[in-house]
Design a protein around this motif. Structure first.
Motif, PDB file in Angstrom:
ATOM      1  N   ASN A   3     126.060 -29.769   2.918  1.00  0.00           N
ATOM      2  CA  ASN A   3     126.215 -30.648   4.137  1.00  0.00           C
ATOM      3  C   ASN A   3     126.631 -30.861   4.990  1.00  0.00           C
ATOM      4  O   ASN A   3     126.860 -30.638   6.830  1.00  0.00           O
ATOM      5  CB  ASN A   3     125.908 -32.348   3.405  1.00  0.00           C
ATOM      6  CG  ASN A   3     125.246 -32.788   2.379  1.00  0.00           C
ATOM      7  OD1 ASN A   3     123.608 -32.428   3.059  1.00  0.00           O
ATOM      8  ND2 ASN A   3     125.335 -33.643   1.491  1.00  0.00           N
ATOM      9  N   ILE A   4     127.786 -30.728   4.522  1.00  0.00           N
ATOM     10  CA  ILE A   4     129.257 -30.154   5.455  1.00  0.00           C
ATOM     11  C   ILE A   4     128.845 -29.327   6.200  1.00  0.00           C
ATOM     12  O   ILE A   4     128.715 -29.438   7.754  1.00  0.00           O
ATOM     13  CB  ILE A   4     130.594 -30.342   4.524  1.00  0.00           C
ATOM     14  CG1 ILE A   4     131.213 -31.192   4.021  1.00  0.00           C
ATOM     15  CG2 ILE A   4     131.553 -29.146   5.875  1.00  0.00           C
ATOM     16  CD1 ILE A   4     132.811 -30.761   3.616  1.00  0.00           C
ATOM     17  N   GLU A  13     112.240 -37.921   7.016  1.00  0.00           N
ATOM     18  CA  GLU A  13     112.298 -38.930   7.739  1.00  0.00           C
ATOM     19  C   GLU A  13     112.531 -39.796   7.306  1.00  0.00           C
ATOM     20  O   GLU A  13     111.660 -40.202   5.877  1.00  0.00           O
ATOM     21  CB  GLU A  13     110.847 -39.518   8.564  1.00  0.00           C
ATOM     22  CG  GLU A  13     110.894 -40.587   9.539  1.00  0.00           C
ATOM     23  CD  GLU A  13     109.714 -41.263  10.231  1.00  0.00           C
ATOM     24  OE1 GLU A  13     109.605 -42.028  10.455  1.00  0.00           O
ATOM     25  OE2 GLU A  13     108.945 -40.288  10.128  1.00  0.00           O
ATOM     26  N   ILE A  14     113.745 -41.023   7.586  1.00  0.00           N
ATOM     27  CA  ILE A  14     114.097 -42.416   6.480  1.00  0.00           C
ATOM     28  C   ILE A  14     113.330 -43.224   6.958  1.00  0.00           C
ATOM     29  O   ILE A  14     114.069 -43.044   8.404  1.00  0.00           O
ATOM     30  CB  ILE A  14     115.729 -41.999   6.123  1.00  0.00           C
ATOM     31  CG1 ILE A  14     115.874 -40.695   5.451  1.00  0.00           C
ATOM     32  CG2 ILE A  14     116.096 -43.202   5.541  1.00  0.00           C
ATOM     33  CD1 ILE A  14     115.726 -40.961   4.217  1.00  0.00           C
ATOM     34  N   ILE A  15     112.989 -43.921   6.365  1.00  0.00           N
ATOM     35  CA  ILE A  15     112.235 -45.032   7.052  1.00  0.00           C
ATOM     36  C   ILE A  15     112.931 -46.667   6.192  1.00  0.00           C
ATOM     37  O   ILE A  15     112.969 -46.429   5.010  1.00  0.00           O
ATOM     38  CB  ILE A  15     110.665 -45.712   6.398  1.00  0.00           C
ATOM     39  CG1 ILE A  15     109.847 -44.215   6.950  1.00  0.00           C
ATOM     40  CG2 ILE A  15     109.759 -46.993   7.481  1.00  0.00           C
ATOM     41  CD1 ILE A  15     108.667 -43.830   6.432  1.00  0.00           C
ATOM     42  N   GLN A  16     113.936 -47.281   7.213  1.00  0.00           N
ATOM     43  CA  GLN A  16     115.095 -48.113   5.844  1.00  0.00           C
ATOM     44  C   GLN A  16     114.194 -50.115   6.636  1.00  0.00           C
ATOM     45  O   GLN A  16     113.767 -49.848   7.744  1.00  0.00           O
ATOM     46  CB  GLN A  16     115.383 -48.120   7.023  1.00  0.00           C
ATOM     47  CG  GLN A  16     116.479 -47.110   6.823  1.00  0.00           C
ATOM     48  CD  GLN A  16     118.183 -46.660   7.160  1.00  0.00           C
ATOM     49  OE1 GLN A  16     118.915 -47.665   7.587  1.00  0.00           O
ATOM     50  NE2 GLN A  16     118.515 -45.467   8.243  1.00  0.00           N
ATOM     51  N   LEU A  43     124.272 -37.051   4.314  1.00  0.00           N
ATOM     52  CA  LEU A  43     122.902 -36.739   4.248  1.00  0.00           C
ATOM     53  C   LEU A  43     122.397 -36.187   5.300  1.00  0.00           C
ATOM     54  O   LEU A  43     120.897 -35.592   5.324  1.00  0.00           O
ATOM     55  CB  LEU A  43     122.030 -37.119   2.670  1.00  0.00           C
ATOM     56  CG  LEU A  43     122.799 -37.430   1.844  1.00  0.00           C
ATOM     57  CD1 LEU A  43     121.456 -38.816   1.103  1.00  0.00           C
ATOM     58  CD2 LEU A  43     123.339 -36.226   0.976  1.00  0.00           C
ATOM     59  N   ASN A  44     123.251 -36.777   6.107  1.00  0.00           N
ATOM     60  CA  ASN A  44     121.277 -36.910   7.540  1.00  0.00           C
ATOM     61  C   ASN A  44     121.480 -35.355   8.336  1.00  0.00           C
ATOM     62  O   ASN A  44     120.271 -34.822   8.321  1.00  0.00           O
ATOM     63  CB  ASN A  44     122.580 -37.117   8.574  1.00  0.00           C
ATOM     64  CG  ASN A  44     121.494 -37.863  10.154  1.00  0.00           C
ATOM     65  OD1 ASN A  44     120.142 -38.520   9.553  1.00  0.00           O
ATOM     66  ND2 ASN A  44     121.885 -38.240  10.582  1.00  0.00           N
ATOM     67  N   ALA A  45     122.702 -34.519   8.248  1.00  0.00           N
ATOM     68  CA  ALA A  45     122.038 -33.272   8.298  1.00  0.00           C
ATOM     69  C   ALA A  45     121.236 -32.658   7.976  1.00  0.00           C
ATOM     70  O   ALA A  45     119.490 -31.700   8.589  1.00  0.00           O
ATOM     71  CB  ALA A  45     123.791 -32.205   8.631  1.00  0.00           C
ATOM     72  N   GLN A  46     120.860 -32.497   6.587  1.00  0.00           N
ATOM     73  CA  GLN A  46     120.195 -31.647   5.710  1.00  0.00           C
ATOM     74  C   GLN A  46     118.631 -32.472   5.675  1.00  0.00           C
ATOM     75  O   GLN A  46     118.108 -31.568   6.073  1.00  0.00           O
ATOM     76  CB  GLN A  46     120.331 -31.750   4.576  1.00  0.00           C
ATOM     77  CG  GLN A  46     121.631 -30.845   4.164  1.00  0.00           C
ATOM     78  CD  GLN A  46     121.429 -30.644   2.465  1.00  0.00           C
ATOM     79  OE1 GLN A  46     120.614 -30.629   1.919  1.00  0.00           O
ATOM     80  NE2 GLN A  46     122.770 -30.487   2.114  1.00  0.00           N
TER      81      GLN A  46
END
Length: 884
Positions: free
Chosen positions: A662-663, A753-756, A743-746
């Motif tokens: 992730n980094i 797509e994250i649906i919150q 986790l956003n970059a990966q």
């Protein structure tokens, strides 16, 4: 049988009525006769009781007068002394005032003369009371009655009784200052003889003088007597009775009749019938004599009358008085006759009432007996029916008992000690393996007993005969070349303190003993021992398996304190407190703890179970249960803990690998920006076309990218910092922001797509542990989406609260998990990926963290759903966590 029942029913009908009539008649006759006897006794006692009460009454009346006279004497003498003291104090004060006023003006002789002139004329008690003054040497200064004494010494003068009265007064004045004393002196106007005086002396210290005064005793006594006679004259008794007073000379000092008052009973003939009785009473020796006198008086005309009196008299020796009162026998006779008539009338009335109420009672009891008879008849018929039913039940019960004996295979036996005859049931013959009908006696039975047990058999039977008490024992026999174990219960029948019979049961318990041995072996294999703790006596018993666990022998003293000594030192306080707690709460014993094996000195883990029995006052009496050696189980648990630690470490290493990836993804863009900005600025500088604005813009881009890289490092440091693994209050919305930031970059690079639908909910827990679980679950969804979904890759995250629980749901559209493996995905090392792509510990560790660290639950299921008119299938992970 039916005729006997009819006869019995007839008796039941007739007997109660006949009994009621007979008993009623007897009771009426007895009551009337008893009342008649009682009335006769009362009639006989009326005269005695009345005479006794009347005599007691007149005695009480005279006793009251006598008590009052004695009280009057004692209180009056005290009052006299008080009066004398008051008078002499007044004279003393008079003399003292004269002295104080004149001591500096006049001579002693003049002052004494003035005192003498002031005191001389003072008198009291009708002139019989006066004051004398003497010097301390006995010189008379003042004597108002005998003037010739003045100026002379009267120290050695004797009174009529030979007493030195002046010396006595001087002695009192010298020793006490003042005091009372008696002496004899002449009365004013009477020179013939001296009379006794009650007086007081007081010293006058300024001139060493003494002052004396007093009252003649006869004058004082006469005043008391007048007061007493006045008191008696006001007394009135019932039936016109009265008290009267006679002195020892025979003078009637008080009588309500004026004709009798002041007469003398010894001098006048009209009193001849009583004079001798009073003479005897006066001359009788003793103090204050009392007596009853039966007097048949004469009227004044000297004619005899039939009127008789009973008189009670009592002497007052100090005054030489006799006080008396009486009651008339005619009054007593009238009263007794009236009382007897009343008793006769009461008896007559009682007899009528007894007969009347007796007839009512007879009628009532006859009426009652009719219903009782009916009830008895009904009860008898019911009892007859119940008896028949009970008899049938007894027959059935006997059959059931015989069946139970057969099932239990119990033999019943009886031995006649007198005739030496033994009776056996059929089962007995089967148990011993001999033919029915074989002659039985004690010698034959002993021949069946195994030789090694014969002495024991004889000893137990002998003890039963000697103690005359039941015994239970076991012995062995040989049956069909096989040794069998028998259990015998034996009791006695005693007549005239001699055992005449032995009886009991016998059972073959060979199979039971084998099963017990098997159970003991099973306990030994499973290392489970049992105990029985008598709390009242503070002693317990233990099985050999338990002794082996503890490493103790039979000689070991078993008590609560010695058990506590077996407990490992670090666990002693815990076990002592635990035992107190279960006693207080009355709960069962269920605890794991450590003990020291006394033989090997090894530390052993044991699991104790026990049930405690309490009395009605909640005092513990007994506890029994089991103790199991769980040392091996504990070792396995420790191995499991070590493996879990290893898995946790592997999980962290895997997470660290993921984080490094992730980094790398996070840093790729800012590093590219820094590289582009720096090389672009360098190239422009070399070409000499770099302006200040372009240089500032390039440096700003490089600084912003460097800040972004620094913030990324802080985010990852926060995740791996062990200090953040503490319980704190946090908002679940912030937690997801931190997770998705990592986790956003990966996720972006994989087109996920994250649906919150994440609500702001606060809870107290370990935030870093929850972030690790969320990363594992989202990464698992990411991997599933990369394998199974080539089109739009979606992850739905939602949170909500129910009561005191927060729910987190993470759903993907990666086509779900196969039903044959869905139940295994939380197992360690289970993975559906290639070995190079997965370790199989991420979800296992997530479950462990949720259950053991976050006090929650995690579950998974497949779900069909529609999103933007597209049918989807995916795996839904649900995490349940308490708010605190």
């Amino acid at each position: 049988m039916e005729n006997q029942v009819k006869s019995l029913l007839l008796i039941i009908k007739i007997f109660p009525a006949f009994t009621v009539l007979l008993m009623s008649f007897i009771i009426i006759v007895v009551l009337i006769n008893e009342e008649k006897i009682e009335i006769q006794e009362q009639k006989n006692n009326i005269e005695k009781q009345f005479m006794f009460s009347e005599k007691k009454r007149i005695k009480s009346n005279i006793d009251i007068i006598y008590t009052y006279a004695k009280l009057l004497q004692s209180t009056s003498e005290k009052e006299l002394q008080k009066d004398l003291k008051y008078r002499i104090n007044n004279i003393h004060n008079l003399m003292l005032n004269i002295y104080i006023k004149n001591k500096d003006k006049k001579s002693k002789a003049e002052i004494i003369k003035q005192i003498k002139d002031a005191v001389d004329p003072l008198r009291f008690d009708n002139g019989n009371g006066y004051f004398s003054i003497h010097t301390i040497e006995g010189i008379n200064i003042l004597h108002p009655i005998i003037k010739k004494y003045e100026g002379t010494s009267v120290l050695n003068r004797k009174d009529a009784k030979g007493s030195y009265s002046v010396q006595k007064a001087i002695n009192i004045a010298k020793t006490k200052g003042e005091g009372f004393f008696n002496w004899y002196s002449l009365k004013p106007n009477i020179d013939s003889r001296e009379f006794e005086k009650i007086g007081i002396v007081k010293s006058f210290e300024p001139y060493d003088l003494i002052i004396t005064t007093g009252t003649f005793k006869d004058s004082f006594q006469n005043s008391l007597k007048k007061k007493m006679l006045n008191y008696i004259s006001n007394l009135k008794y019932k039936n016109d009775a009265y008290p009267f007073v006679i002195n020892f000379k025979g003078d009637i000092l008080y009588h309500p009749s004026k004709k009798v008052l002041n007469a003398n009973i010894f001098d006048e003939k009209r009193f001849s019938h009583i004079s001798n009785m009073f003479k005897k009473l006066i001359t009788e020796r003793g103090d204050d004599i009392e007596d009853y006198l039966y007097i048949k008086p004469k009227v004044l005309e000297n004619k005899e009358t039939k009127e008789t009196k009973i008189t009670y008299s009592k002497r007052i020796d100090d005054w030489q008085w006799i006080i008396l009162t009486s009651f008339k026998l005619s009054n007593a006779n009238n009263f007794i006759r009236n009382m007897k008539n009343i008793e006769e009338e009461r008896y007559s009335k009682y007899k009528k009432e007894v007969i009347f109420y007796g007839l009512i009672a007879i009628f009532f009891f006859l009426f009652f007996s009719y219903f009782v008879t009916k009830l008895l008849e009904k009860k008898f018929l019911k009892y007859k029916k119940d008896s028949e039913t009970q008899n049938e039940k007894l027959i059935t019960l006997k059959a059931q008992l015989d069946n139970a004996i057969n099932i239990a295979h119990l033999g019943i036996w009886e031995w006649d000690a007198i005739k030496n005859i033994t009776i056996w049931s059929d089962i007995n013959y089967e148990i011993y393996g001999i033919k029915k009908g074989t002659p039985l006696n004690i010698e034959f039975i002993e021949s069946l007993v195994l030789e090694e047990d014969l002495d024991f058999h004889r000893k137990v039977v002998g003890k039963c005969l000697e103690d005359k008490k039941a015994v239970t024992f076991e012995y062995r026999i040989k049956k069909d070349n096989e040794i069998r174990i028998l259990l015998v219960i034996c009791d006695t029948i005693v007549e005239n303190d001699t055992v005449v019979k032995l009886f009991g049961v016998v059972q073959d318990i060979t199979e039971i003993r084998k099963q017990e041995n098997d159970l003991l072996n099973a306990q030994k294999i499973s290392k489970i021992g049992h105990y029985d703790f008598d709390i009242e006596k503070n002693v317990f018993t233990s099985s050999f398996v338990l002794d082996d666990i503890w490493g103790i022998n039979k000689e070991f003293k078993r008590s609560f304190d010695t058990w506590l000594e077996l407990v490992f030192e670090d666990d002693k306080e815990m076990m002592l407190n635990y035992f107190k707690t279960i006693v207080a709460n009355k709960t069962d014993f269920d605890k794991e703890y450590r003990v020291i094996n006394q033989k090997t000195k090894e530390i052993k883990w044991v699991h104790g179970l026990g049930v405690m029995i309490f009395d009605d006052k909640n005092i513990p009496l007994r506890m029994f249960g089991t103790i199991q050696d769980i040392t091996k189980i504990k070792e396995l648990e420790l191995d499991k803990i070590q493996k879990d630690k290893l898995l946790s470490q592997q999980s962290k290493m895997a997470a660290m690998g993921e984080m490094l990836g992730n980094i790398a993804h996070q840093w790729r863009q800012p590093l590219s920006t820094i590289s582009t900005a720096s090389t672009g600025a360098k190239l422009q500088k070399e070409m000499d076309i770099l302006s200040d604005e372009q240089l500032i813009e390039s440096l700003t881009m490089i600084n912003d990218s460097a800040q972004y890289l620094s913030q990324t490092i802080e985010d990852f440091r926060g995740f791996f910092n062990p200090n953040n693994n503490k319980i704190n209050e946090f908002d679940i919305l912030d937690t997801f922001n931190k997770t998705l930031k990592l986790l956003n970059a990966q996720l972006i690079s994989k087109d996920i797509e994250i649906i919150q639908d994440i609500k702001s909910l606060k809870l107290s827990s370990i935030e870093n542990e929850l972030i690790q679980v969320l990363i594992n679950v989202i990464n698992n969804a990411r991997d599933a989406l990369l394998i199974n979904q080539e089109e739009k890759r979606l992850v739905f995250i939602s949170t909500y609260r129910k009561n005191k629980t927060i729910y987190i749901e993470i759903l993907d559209n990666a086509k779900g998990i196969k039903e044959d493996i869905i139940d295994r995905i939380f197992e360690p090392y289970f993975t559906t990926k290639y070995k190079s792509q997965g370790t199989g510990i991420g979800l296992y560790m997530s479950q462990d963290i949720v259950k053991n660290h976050l006090n929650g639950e995690i579950s998974v299921c497949n779900k069909n759903f529609t999103y933007k008119d597209i049918d989807c299938v995916g795996a839904k992970f649900t995490i349940e966590m308490p708010i605190s």
